[in-house]
Structures are given as structure tokens and as C-alpha cells.
Design a protein around this motif. Sequence first.
Motif, PDB file in Angstrom:
ATOM      1  N   THR A 124      53.817  31.057  41.146  1.00 36.36           N
ATOM      2  CA  THR A 124      52.849  30.034  40.733  1.00 36.36           C
ATOM      3  C   THR A 124      51.393  30.468  40.864  1.00 36.36           C
ATOM      4  OG1 THR A 124      52.930  29.051  42.957  1.00 36.36           O
ATOM      5  CG2 THR A 124      54.387  28.086  41.287  1.00 36.36           C
ATOM      6  N   ILE A 125      51.092  31.436  41.717  1.00 38.31           N
ATOM      7  CA  ILE A 125      49.703  31.834  41.945  1.00 38.31           C
ATOM      8  C   ILE A 125      49.306  32.881  40.920  1.00 38.31           C
ATOM      9  CG2 ILE A 125      48.083  32.882  43.554  1.00 38.31           C
ATOM     10  CD1 ILE A 125      49.773  31.723  45.845  1.00 38.31           C
ATOM     11  N   ALA A 126      48.382  32.515  40.035  1.00 38.01           N
ATOM     12  CA  ALA A 126      47.959  33.417  38.970  1.00 38.01           C
ATOM     13  C   ALA A 126      47.185  34.600  39.529  1.00 38.01           C
ATOM     14  CB  ALA A 126      47.100  32.648  37.968  1.00 38.01           C
ATOM     15  N   SER A 127      47.323  35.743  38.881  1.00 39.34           N
ATOM     16  CA  SER A 127      46.694  36.970  39.380  1.00 39.34           C
ATOM     17  C   SER A 127      45.170  36.896  39.370  1.00 39.34           C
ATOM     18  CB  SER A 127      47.168  38.181  38.580  1.00 39.34           C
ATOM     19  OG  SER A 127      46.689  38.148  37.253  1.00 39.34           O
ATOM     20  N   SER A 128      44.588  36.033  38.543  1.00 39.46           N
ATOM     21  CA  SER A 128      43.127  35.904  38.507  1.00 39.46           C
ATOM     22  C   SER A 128      42.575  35.402  39.837  1.00 39.46           C
ATOM     23  CB  SER A 128      42.702  34.952  37.384  1.00 39.46           C
ATOM     24  OG  SER A 128      43.253  33.658  37.583  1.00 39.46           O
ATOM     25  N   LYS A 129      43.422  34.748  40.640  1.00 36.03           N
ATOM     26  CA  LYS A 129      42.991  34.253  41.947  1.00 36.03           C
ATOM     27  C   LYS A 129      43.040  35.351  43.010  1.00 36.03           C
ATOM     28  CE  LYS A 129      44.469  29.500  41.056  1.00 36.03           C
ATOM     29  NZ  LYS A 129      43.089  29.019  40.912  1.00 36.03           N
ATOM     30  N   ILE A 130      43.565  36.515  42.612  1.00 39.95           N
ATOM     31  CA  ILE A 130      43.731  37.624  43.538  1.00 39.95           C
ATOM     32  C   ILE A 130      42.908  38.840  43.116  1.00 39.95           C
ATOM     33  CG2 ILE A 130      45.425  39.162  44.610  1.00 39.95           C
ATOM     34  CD1 ILE A 130      47.577  37.064  43.869  1.00 39.95           C
ATOM     35  N   ALA A 131      42.799  39.028  41.798  1.00 36.49           N
ATOM     36  CA  ALA A 131      42.224  40.261  41.246  1.00 36.49           C
ATOM     37  C   ALA A 131      40.808  40.541  41.710  1.00 36.49           C
ATOM     38  CB  ALA A 131      42.272  40.209  39.715  1.00 36.49           C
ATOM     39  N   ASP A 132      40.039  39.495  41.999  1.00 34.28           N
ATOM     40  CA  ASP A 132      38.621  39.684  42.327  1.00 34.28           C
ATOM     41  C   ASP A 132      38.402  40.339  43.694  1.00 34.28           C
ATOM     42  OD1 ASP A 132      39.559  37.099  43.368  1.00 34.28           O
ATOM     43  OD2 ASP A 132      37.507  36.824  44.044  1.00 34.28           O
ATOM     44  N   VAL A 133      39.453  40.439  44.513  1.00 33.58           N
ATOM     45  CA  VAL A 133      39.293  41.131  45.803  1.00 33.58           C
ATOM     46  C   VAL A 133      39.533  42.627  45.642  1.00 33.58           C
ATOM     47  CG1 VAL A 133      39.995  39.084  47.101  1.00 33.58           C
ATOM     48  CG2 VAL A 133      41.699  40.856  46.574  1.00 33.58           C
ATOM     49  N   THR A 134      39.889  43.062  44.425  1.00 39.03           N
ATOM     50  CA  THR A 134      40.143  44.471  44.167  1.00 39.03           C
ATOM     51  C   THR A 134      39.024  45.072  43.310  1.00 39.03           C
ATOM     52  OG1 THR A 134      41.302  44.334  42.031  1.00 39.03           O
ATOM     53  CG2 THR A 134      42.583  43.822  44.003  1.00 39.03           C
ATOM     54  N   SER A 135      39.013  46.389  43.239  1.00 38.42           N
ATOM     55  CA  SER A 135      38.051  47.097  42.388  1.00 38.42           C
ATOM     56  C   SER A 135      38.660  47.428  41.033  1.00 38.42           C
ATOM     57  CB  SER A 135      37.622  48.401  43.080  1.00 38.42           C
ATOM     58  OG  SER A 135      38.750  49.237  43.300  1.00 38.42           O
ATOM     59  N   GLU A 156      58.662  37.231  33.831  1.00 38.40           N
ATOM     60  CA  GLU A 156      57.448  36.766  33.165  1.00 38.40           C
ATOM     61  C   GLU A 156      56.293  37.707  33.524  1.00 38.40           C
ATOM     62  OE1 GLU A 156      57.934  31.939  32.908  1.00 38.40           O
ATOM     63  OE2 GLU A 156      57.457  32.808  34.855  1.00 38.40           O
ATOM     64  N   VAL A 157      55.738  38.386  32.536  1.00 38.80           N
ATOM     65  CA  VAL A 157      54.581  39.251  32.727  1.00 38.80           C
ATOM     66  C   VAL A 157      53.363  38.483  32.226  1.00 38.80           C
ATOM     67  CG1 VAL A 157      53.478  41.427  32.101  1.00 38.80           C
ATOM     68  CG2 VAL A 157      55.959  41.339  32.460  1.00 38.80           C
ATOM     69  N   VAL A 158      52.442  38.171  33.157  1.00 39.35           N
ATOM     70  CA  VAL A 158      51.347  37.266  32.830  1.00 39.35           C
ATOM     71  C   VAL A 158      49.998  37.971  32.936  1.00 39.35           C
ATOM     72  CG1 VAL A 158      50.364  34.985  33.254  1.00 39.35           C
ATOM     73  CG2 VAL A 158      52.766  35.430  33.842  1.00 39.35           C
ATOM     74  N   MET A 159      49.227  37.905  31.860  1.00 40.48           N
ATOM     75  CA  MET A 159      47.893  38.499  31.826  1.00 40.48           C
ATOM     76  C   MET A 159      46.848  37.467  32.235  1.00 40.48           C
ATOM     77  SD  MET A 159      48.124  40.494  28.141  1.00 40.48           S
ATOM     78  CE  MET A 159      46.541  41.353  28.347  1.00 40.48           C
ATOM     79  N   SER A 160      45.850  37.908  32.990  1.00 37.56           N
ATOM     80  CA  SER A 160      44.667  37.089  33.233  1.00 37.56           C
ATOM     81  C   SER A 160      43.615  37.501  32.208  1.00 37.56           C
ATOM     82  CB  SER A 160      44.133  37.316  34.646  1.00 37.56           C
ATOM     83  OG  SER A 160      43.509  38.588  34.732  1.00 37.56           O
ATOM     84  N   ASP A 161      42.441  36.899  32.272  1.00 37.52           N
ATOM     85  CA  ASP A 161      41.364  37.256  31.345  1.00 37.52           C
ATOM     86  C   ASP A 161      40.910  38.700  31.538  1.00 37.52           C
ATOM     87  OD1 ASP A 161      41.407  34.768  30.215  1.00 37.52           O
ATOM     88  OD2 ASP A 161      39.774  33.972  31.447  1.00 37.52           O
ATOM     89  N   THR A 162      41.180  39.259  32.728  1.00 38.77           N
ATOM     90  CA  THR A 162      40.716  40.620  33.005  1.00 38.77           C
ATOM     91  C   THR A 162      41.823  41.673  32.906  1.00 38.77           C
ATOM     92  OG1 THR A 162      41.054  40.311  35.392  1.00 38.77           O
ATOM     93  CG2 THR A 162      38.861  39.805  34.512  1.00 38.77           C
ATOM     94  N   THR A 163      43.076  41.246  32.795  1.00 34.04           N
ATOM     95  CA  THR A 163      44.183  42.202  32.703  1.00 34.04           C
ATOM     96  C   THR A 163      44.100  42.967  31.388  1.00 34.04           C
ATOM     97  OG1 THR A 163      45.618  40.692  33.952  1.00 34.04           O
ATOM     98  CG2 THR A 163      46.690  42.491  32.783  1.00 34.04           C
TER      99      THR A 163
END
Length: 295
Positions: A124-135, A156-163
Amino acid sequence: MELHDVKDIAVLGAGSMGHQIAMLCALGGYSTTIYDIQEPALEKAKENLEFQMGKWIQKGKISKEALEEAFARLSYTTNLEEAVRNTDFVIEAVVEKLDVKRNLFAAVDRLAPAHAILASNSSTIASSKIADVTSRPEKVCNMHFFFPALVMDCVEVVMSDTTSQETADVTLAVCEKIKRTGVLLRKETWGFVANRLLFALNKEALKLYEEGICDYKDIDIIVKKSLNHPLGPFELMDLSGIDVGYYALEEKYKETGNIEDKPPVSLEEKVNAGTLGRKTGKGWYEYKGAGVKVK
């Protein structure tokens, strides 16, 4: 980065999902490391895999030689740096709590090679909520397996706006190599597709139960007999782990503040009591042996 660049995979979390995902990766030919902070969790994961794969041999689903080769590609560690320092692809499968995942991804980003893709198995937790802690936000995505991963085919392979499209393509290719059907979601939504539908069903089932309309066992019977589902919603909660659904709803409630998203009282009671389903021997139903339901 292309599929042939992926040779080593690290699976973070040895729980009910993590160890089975790792086995799929090893069966797919990848050198696979399972990481967990607790040594007993790793020991239990190894024990479970030996039992589960032993049944595959008995059923003729795999040869003894092929299984031995897969196990030879599998290693276990409580050292995060050891798990990810040479990895090409990370699959996170830890508890469904945002702060835990963010802390873990930040650490992995520092330790893993710059080219490595970081995927989250979160339901349920989208990767966009995690990606910003990475480079490397372009290399972060969701790769959501379904329980039990050794049985269920879909991912399910889910893209965020930055993937990046490259990350999505490689992740889908990994799915294919480990013999799973990867389906691409180009836009994030809470619960993705399967769990958004499932949580809607569970929400109504729990509401019917808590309002005294029907006993949970009878709700399961109705769903199975009338909708032709193989498991009723309460049986499925027990199979997946009651705590998994509870924490997912808890995170959503923190995000929205909407009282409708708050975990139902009956779920909270079971989590507090530690009766989480098959994995603890008791949830909505009681179990004995290898997850056999007690009538």
C-alpha cells in the motif's frame, strides 16, 4: 541498465513474504541474499523454505538437483552492508510502516552500488513516499508480490512520477525471469489495484460483522458460495496476516485523517492480542500443524 546486468539480488526482510520472494529469485538463477535484523528470523526462513520446497520435490514440481542449485545461490545475513554492497537489485519486504521503510531505504542508498534498483514490496505504501530519502529516485519503484509468493503469479510494478522507464522495464524483465507475471501501473494509487479492491471488500465484511449483521464465518461462506471466491475475506486476512492489513490502514489513516480510514476495532483487538492469523496459530480462526484450520 538492462536485465543482463542484474546478477545479484538482495531481499530485505525474511518474513512471510521476503523468504519466498528470495526463493523465487534463487530459482530464477540469481545469486540471492536474504537480510533480516534478527538471526532467528533467518533461521525460521531457512526452515520454512526447506519444508516448502521439500513439498515441491514430493509433488514433482522440481528436481532435487535443481533445488540444490537454487539453495546454493541463496545466502542469509544480519549485516545490511554485506547484503547490499554488491547487489544489482534490492527488494524490500519489511513491516508495513513508512518510517521503517524510509530509514531502511536511506541506509541502503548509502551502501548499495549506484546502479542498483531499489524496489519495495509494499502492498500500500507508494514508492514516492520513500524515494526522496535516496539519491536515486529514478531507480525506486514498487514491486508488489502477492502472498504466498511461491504460489501467486501476479506482481504489480508501480511507477512514481520519478521512476524511470528503464527501471520499470528492468523490473518487469526480472518478474519474467523468475516466472511471475508483471503488470505495470504507470500511476500510483493507495493499495494499487488488487488491494484497493480487496480492502473495499474487507471493509464491508468487517462492518457487517461489527454491526452484528452476520457472523464472520457466515460472511466467509456467503462470499465463497455466492461470489465463488476460493477464500472468504476473514480467511484471507488470516492467510495474509491480520497485522499487515491493520498497519496498512493505520498508515492511510495517518495520511488522510479520515475516520473512515481508521482500522476497525476488531482488527485492533486482534493485533493487540497478538492473534494475527495462520502465522501465530490463531486469528479469526484457529490453526494447528501447517496452517490447518480447526473447525
